[in-house]
Enzyme design. Sequence first.
Site, PDB file in Angstrom:
ATOM      1  N   ASP A  11       2.011  -5.782   1.735  1.00 32.95           N
ATOM      2  CA  ASP A  11       1.426  -5.009   0.637  1.00 32.95           C
ATOM      3  C   ASP A  11       0.522  -3.951   1.276  1.00 32.95           C
ATOM      4  O   ASP A  11       0.291  -3.958   2.487  1.00 32.95           O
ATOM      5  CB  ASP A  11       0.602  -5.932  -0.285  1.00 32.95           C
ATOM      6  CG  ASP A  11      -0.005  -5.187  -1.469  1.00 32.95           C
ATOM      7  OD1 ASP A  11       0.648  -4.268  -2.003  1.00 32.95           O
ATOM      8  OD2 ASP A  11      -1.153  -5.495  -1.860  1.00 32.95           O
ATOM      9  N   SER A  12      -0.029  -3.098   0.422  1.00 31.96           N
ATOM     10  CA  SER A  12      -0.976  -2.103   0.916  1.00 31.96           C
ATOM     11  C   SER A  12      -2.332  -2.732   1.251  1.00 31.96           C
ATOM     12  O   SER A  12      -3.130  -2.126   1.961  1.00 31.96           O
ATOM     13  CB  SER A  12      -1.182  -1.037  -0.153  1.00 31.96           C
ATOM     14  OG  SER A  12      -1.590  -1.660  -1.359  1.00 31.96           O
ATOM     15  N   CYS A  74       4.540  -5.723  -3.108  1.00 31.92           N
ATOM     16  CA  CYS A  74       3.872  -4.535  -3.610  1.00 31.92           C
ATOM     17  C   CYS A  74       4.843  -3.860  -4.561  1.00 31.92           C
ATOM     18  O   CYS A  74       5.991  -3.566  -4.180  1.00 31.92           O
ATOM     19  CB  CYS A  74       3.559  -3.612  -2.429  1.00 31.92           C
ATOM     20  SG  CYS A  74       2.973  -1.980  -2.929  1.00 31.92           S
ATOM     21  N   GLU A 154      -9.417  -4.096  -5.094  1.00 31.43           N
ATOM     22  CA  GLU A 154      -9.459  -4.137  -3.622  1.00 31.43           C
ATOM     23  C   GLU A 154     -10.906  -4.208  -3.134  1.00 31.43           C
ATOM     24  O   GLU A 154     -11.211  -4.810  -2.118  1.00 31.43           O
ATOM     25  CB  GLU A 154      -8.755  -2.885  -3.069  1.00 31.43           C
ATOM     26  CG  GLU A 154      -8.567  -2.863  -1.571  1.00 31.43           C
ATOM     27  CD  GLU A 154      -7.412  -3.744  -1.052  1.00 31.43           C
ATOM     28  OE1 GLU A 154      -6.587  -4.198  -1.864  1.00 31.43           O
ATOM     29  OE2 GLU A 154      -7.372  -3.997   0.157  1.00 31.43           O
ATOM     30  N   CYS A 186       1.470  -4.839 -10.759  1.00 33.59           N
ATOM     31  CA  CYS A 186       0.866  -4.518  -9.467  1.00 33.59           C
ATOM     32  C   CYS A 186       0.360  -5.852  -8.947  1.00 33.59           C
ATOM     33  O   CYS A 186      -0.239  -6.629  -9.705  1.00 33.59           O
ATOM     34  CB  CYS A 186      -0.296  -3.539  -9.654  1.00 33.59           C
ATOM     35  SG  CYS A 186      -1.317  -3.316  -8.178  1.00 33.59           S
ATOM     36  N   HIS A 188      -2.022  -6.629  -7.231  1.00 35.74           N
ATOM     37  CA  HIS A 188      -3.475  -6.825  -7.297  1.00 35.74           C
ATOM     38  C   HIS A 188      -3.905  -7.430  -8.644  1.00 35.74           C
ATOM     39  O   HIS A 188      -4.959  -8.056  -8.741  1.00 35.74           O
ATOM     40  CB  HIS A 188      -4.216  -5.489  -7.132  1.00 35.74           C
ATOM     41  CG  HIS A 188      -4.279  -4.989  -5.723  1.00 35.74           C
ATOM     42  ND1 HIS A 188      -3.188  -4.504  -5.044  1.00 35.74           N
ATOM     43  CD2 HIS A 188      -5.327  -4.879  -4.861  1.00 35.74           C
ATOM     44  CE1 HIS A 188      -3.562  -4.123  -3.823  1.00 35.74           C
ATOM     45  NE2 HIS A 188      -4.853  -4.335  -3.689  1.00 35.74           N
TER      46      HIS A 188
HETATM   47  N1  DGL Z   1      -0.503  -3.933  -4.803  1.00 35.30           N
HETATM   48  C1  DGL Z   1       0.247  -2.719  -4.891  1.00 35.30           C
HETATM   49  C2  DGL Z   1       1.270  -2.767  -6.004  1.00 35.30           C
HETATM   50  O1  DGL Z   1       1.706  -3.808  -6.334  1.00 35.30           O
HETATM   51  C3  DGL Z   1      -0.418  -1.433  -4.987  1.00 35.30           C
HETATM   52  C4  DGL Z   1      -1.790  -1.045  -4.976  1.00 35.30           C
HETATM   53  C5  DGL Z   1      -1.871   0.283  -4.256  1.00 35.30           C
HETATM   54  O2  DGL Z   1      -1.767   0.265  -3.043  1.00 35.30           O
HETATM   55  O3  DGL Z   1      -1.972   1.317  -4.933  1.00 35.30           O
HETATM   56  O4  DGL Z   1       1.678  -1.779  -6.522  1.00 35.30           O
END
Ligand code: DGL
Length: 271
Positions: A11-12, A74, A154, A186, A188
């Site tokens: 993931d990011s 992600c 985050e 997402c 997150h």
């Molecule tokens: N967790 C990531 C997603 O599912 C993205 C958050 C990001 O890096 O913008 O899209």
Amino acid sequence: MTKNQPIGIFDSGIGGLTVAKAISDLLPNEQLIYFGDTAHFPFGDKSEEAVKSYAEGIATFLLQQNCKAIVVACNTASALAESYLSAFLPKDVLLIDVIQPVAAFLNSSTFRRVGVIATKGTIGANVYPQKINALNPDIDVLSLATPLLAPMIEEAFFNNSISQSVINQYLSQDVLKNIDALVLGCTHYPLIETEVQQYYQQSGQVVAIVNSAKVVALAVQNQLLQLSLLSTNKAVNHHFYVSDYTDSFEKSTKVFFGNQLKLEKQNIWEG
Ligand code: DGL
């Protein structure tokens, strides 16, 4: 590929840990190699080209770690780079994204008006409506980009009055009126699931929250089972790599995995 090779997950940043945790709960014998590309966070407002090149670099690193499967934990990378990755990876490496399993789950549900909240990248790519409607054209998919949420999470900034007010502001948009389910599009967002539930409870709406982490973990289990690749490891030693070390990443990793984790900085982008 052999059973006891690790599963790579990326993931990011910390969001994909929601998926990593669900996989480790469901499949405790699997060794996980997690990569959070914190140096490039957020992916959600990057171009398609940028996200593809991040995904390729991370996948190359995970292949070097001998992974039998790569889970794109992600949504943004799943939406923008999944086909690119599937052409790039060796055919015997299992590739699992986070959007297709949710589309399959919705197809088997009774939900017919489904909201999706996600990053700008994910919503702009329109992949949720495409994948859901390819399986079931009768599901109305109502999409809303919610770009403030991932950076807020985050930073471990949630479960407070400001995060609740940001969440309320997004969820009260007209486009999400009268939905019967809301996809947290997402990785997150499971961290704010309680606040999302509170919004619907307080506004008297009955909306099921679809948290993709468990759905994706089940998809990983099914696909490994079909390929006879479920691990028989007795003791597993997970690795959590980040391209740029941040305190909030360390803190959040511990929230999910306690002290058993070993956070390692690995800047795969340095020449
Ligand atoms: N967790 C990531 C997603 O599912 C993205 C958050 C990001 O890096 O913008 O899209």
